[in-house]
Design a protein around this motif. Structure first.
Motif, PDB file in Angstrom:
ATOM      1  N   THR A 257       5.874  21.396  -2.480  1.00 16.10           N
ATOM      2  CA  THR A 257       4.832  20.373  -2.380  1.00 16.10           C
ATOM      3  C   THR A 257       5.447  18.985  -2.266  1.00 16.10           C
ATOM      4  O   THR A 257       5.046  18.176  -1.413  1.00 16.10           O
ATOM      5  N   GLN A 258       6.425  18.704  -3.122  1.00 13.35           N
ATOM      6  CA  GLN A 258       7.083  17.393  -3.082  1.00 13.35           C
ATOM      7  C   GLN A 258       7.805  17.179  -1.751  1.00 13.35           C
ATOM      8  O   GLN A 258       7.777  16.066  -1.187  1.00 13.35           O
ATOM      9  N   MET A 259       8.439  18.210  -1.212  1.00 10.03           N
ATOM     10  CA  MET A 259       9.144  18.066   0.060  1.00 10.03           C
ATOM     11  C   MET A 259       8.176  17.829   1.214  1.00 10.03           C
ATOM     12  O   MET A 259       8.459  17.049   2.127  1.00 10.03           O
ATOM     13  N   GLN A 260       7.021  18.502   1.172  1.00 15.08           N
ATOM     14  CA  GLN A 260       6.009  18.271   2.212  1.00 15.08           C
ATOM     15  C   GLN A 260       5.524  16.823   2.164  1.00 15.08           C
ATOM     16  O   GLN A 260       5.375  16.171   3.202  1.00 15.08           O
ATOM     17  N   PHE A 261       5.276  16.319   0.970  1.00 16.92           N
ATOM     18  CA  PHE A 261       4.856  14.927   0.814  1.00 16.92           C
ATOM     19  C   PHE A 261       5.916  13.980   1.361  1.00 16.92           C
ATOM     20  O   PHE A 261       5.605  13.003   2.054  1.00 16.92           O
ATOM     21  N   LEU A 262       7.178  14.242   1.014  1.00 18.62           N
ATOM     22  CA  LEU A 262       8.271  13.366   1.441  1.00 18.62           C
ATOM     23  C   LEU A 262       8.372  13.304   2.960  1.00 18.62           C
ATOM     24  O   LEU A 262       8.419  12.221   3.548  1.00 18.62           O
ATOM     25  N   HIS A 263       8.417  14.462   3.611  1.00 21.92           N
ATOM     26  CA  HIS A 263       8.554  14.493   5.067  1.00 21.92           C
ATOM     27  C   HIS A 263       7.351  13.835   5.744  1.00 21.92           C
ATOM     28  O   HIS A 263       7.510  13.114   6.737  1.00 21.92           O
ATOM     29  N   HIS A 264       6.167  14.087   5.206  1.00 25.22           N
ATOM     30  CA  HIS A 264       4.967  13.458   5.757  1.00 25.22           C
ATOM     31  C   HIS A 264       5.050  11.945   5.637  1.00 25.22           C
ATOM     32  O   HIS A 264       4.742  11.205   6.586  1.00 25.22           O
TER      33      HIS A 264
ATOM     34  N   ILE B 130       0.829  -1.206   0.000  1.00 28.09           N
ATOM     35  CA  ILE B 130       0.000   0.000   0.000  1.00 28.09           C
ATOM     36  C   ILE B 130       0.862   1.253   0.000  1.00 28.09           C
ATOM     37  O   ILE B 130       0.626   2.197  -0.775  1.00 28.09           O
ATOM     38  N   LEU B 131       1.887   1.288   0.841  1.00 32.70           N
ATOM     39  CA  LEU B 131       2.701   2.486   0.964  1.00 32.70           C
ATOM     40  C   LEU B 131       3.606   2.719  -0.243  1.00 32.70           C
ATOM     41  O   LEU B 131       3.945   3.860  -0.554  1.00 32.70           O
ATOM     42  N   SER B 132       3.987   1.659  -0.945  1.00 33.18           N
ATOM     43  CA  SER B 132       4.750   1.826  -2.186  1.00 33.18           C
ATOM     44  C   SER B 132       3.900   2.559  -3.216  1.00 33.18           C
ATOM     45  O   SER B 132       4.364   3.484  -3.891  1.00 33.18           O
ATOM     46  N   LEU B 133       2.640   2.154  -3.320  1.00 32.06           N
ATOM     47  CA  LEU B 133       1.720   2.808  -4.247  1.00 32.06           C
ATOM     48  C   LEU B 133       1.414   4.239  -3.799  1.00 32.06           C
ATOM     49  O   LEU B 133       1.354   5.160  -4.628  1.00 32.06           O
ATOM     50  N   LEU B 134       1.240   4.433  -2.509  1.00 30.56           N
ATOM     51  CA  LEU B 134       0.945   5.758  -1.981  1.00 30.56           C
ATOM     52  C   LEU B 134       2.060   6.739  -2.310  1.00 30.56           C
ATOM     53  O   LEU B 134       1.812   7.851  -2.789  1.00 30.56           O
ATOM     54  N   ARG B 135       3.305   6.323  -2.069  1.00 32.33           N
ATOM     55  CA  ARG B 135       4.436   7.230  -2.310  1.00 32.33           C
ATOM     56  C   ARG B 135       4.534   7.600  -3.786  1.00 32.33           C
ATOM     57  O   ARG B 135       4.790   8.751  -4.130  1.00 32.33           O
ATOM     58  N   MET B 136       4.300   6.630  -4.659  1.00 33.62           N
ATOM     59  CA  MET B 136       4.357   6.902  -6.094  1.00 33.62           C
ATOM     60  C   MET B 136       3.279   7.898  -6.491  1.00 33.62           C
ATOM     61  O   MET B 136       3.525   8.847  -7.242  1.00 33.62           O
ATOM     62  N   GLU B 137       2.068   7.700  -5.975  1.00 31.95           N
ATOM     63  CA  GLU B 137       0.960   8.581  -6.333  1.00 31.95           C
ATOM     64  C   GLU B 137       1.141   9.980  -5.752  1.00 31.95           C
ATOM     65  O   GLU B 137       0.675  10.961  -6.329  1.00 31.95           O
ATOM     66  N   GLN B 138       1.826  10.096  -4.614  1.00 32.36           N
ATOM     67  CA  GLN B 138       2.136  11.420  -4.070  1.00 32.36           C
ATOM     68  C   GLN B 138       2.983  12.214  -5.058  1.00 32.36           C
ATOM     69  O   GLN B 138       2.721  13.392  -5.316  1.00 32.36           O
ATOM     70  N   ILE B 139       4.009  11.564  -5.582  1.00 28.59           N
ATOM     71  CA  ILE B 139       4.917  12.226  -6.515  1.00 28.59           C
ATOM     72  C   ILE B 139       4.166  12.695  -7.757  1.00 28.59           C
ATOM     73  O   ILE B 139       4.313  13.837  -8.204  1.00 28.59           O
ATOM     74  N   VAL B 140       3.338  11.816  -8.315  1.00 30.64           N
ATOM     75  CA  VAL B 140       2.592  12.140  -9.537  1.00 30.64           C
ATOM     76  C   VAL B 140       1.538  13.213  -9.258  1.00 30.64           C
ATOM     77  O   VAL B 140       1.344  14.136 -10.058  1.00 30.64           O
TER      78      VAL B 140
END
Length: 208
Positions: A171-178, A143-153
């Motif tokens: 935006t990308q940095m906020q996603f990464l830290h979260h 689940i988290l592999s898919l989540l991280r990919m979709e965050q980037i896109v």
């Protein structure tokens, strides 16, 4: 000539997005006639397909080198973030959105790369992090592999994050830290905080 056309198209697509770039723009950038381009490629979509294929191979080589140089999964993520930061400095925020909305053939190439390489790499990273005690043992890797990919896109979608309101890098940095803060173990947090502080210092020094 074929290589020059691809190189010019990549530069223009990244700078202006795909939809707004025409065959005339590519011809003008190269200082040649549009007819010359059509002697080598049927249309813009044919050029785009080659551009995507070559960029995918380039990114694979870059990420492989970053993974080889990283000492652990957290370092891999941080290194990948540095590469993402460099990419975002050169790419138009609408690039992926244009690809998805207007060019299904080229988008399918990206989708294949996303599932067969990027998500698999994330999957491996998460499993290794769990084994080393850096990530929580109760996370769902798939689940988290898919989540991280979709965050980037998702950060590339101007209908969600309009460029005039949101900075792509922020935006990308906020996603990464979260994302990281949700998967790190106590041991992982200790290491991540040290690396994060160091990277922020280096980044700020570089910016100055």
């Amino acid at each position: 000539m074929k290589e020059r056309i691809i190189k010019s198209a990549l530069h223009l697509f990244w700078r202006y997005g795909i939809k707004s770039v025409t065959m005339d723009d590519i011809a003008k950038d190269l200082g040649i006639s549009k007819r010359t381009i059509y002697q080598h490629y049927a249309d813009k979509e044919a050029i785009l397909a080659i551009v995507i294929k070559e960029e995918i191979e380039t990114q694979k080589c870059v990420m492989k080198k970053l993974d080889e140089d990283a000492s652990n999964p957290i370092d891999q993520v941080i290194s990948a973030t540095g590469q993402l930061r460099e990419t975002l400095n050169n790419i138009n925020p609408t690039f992926l959105y244009d690809l998805k909305k207007y060019y299904p053939g080229a988008w399918e190439l990206f989708q294949t790369y996303k599932h067969e390489y990027i998500i698999k790499s994330m999957h491996d990273n998460l499993n290794q992090g769990i084994e080393l005690g850096l990530y929580r043992r109760d996370i769902d890797v798939e689940i988290l592999s898919l989540l991280r990919m979709e965050q980037i896109v998702m950060a590339f979608d101007p209908t969600i994050f309009p460029p005039n309101k949101f900075n792509m890098l922020d935006t990308q940095m906020q996603f990464l830290h979260h994302f990281l803060r949700g998967i790190l173990s106590e041991k992982g947090f200790e290491y991540y905080n040290t690396i994060n502080q160091k990277s922020e210092i280096e980044f700020n020094t570089h910016e100055k």
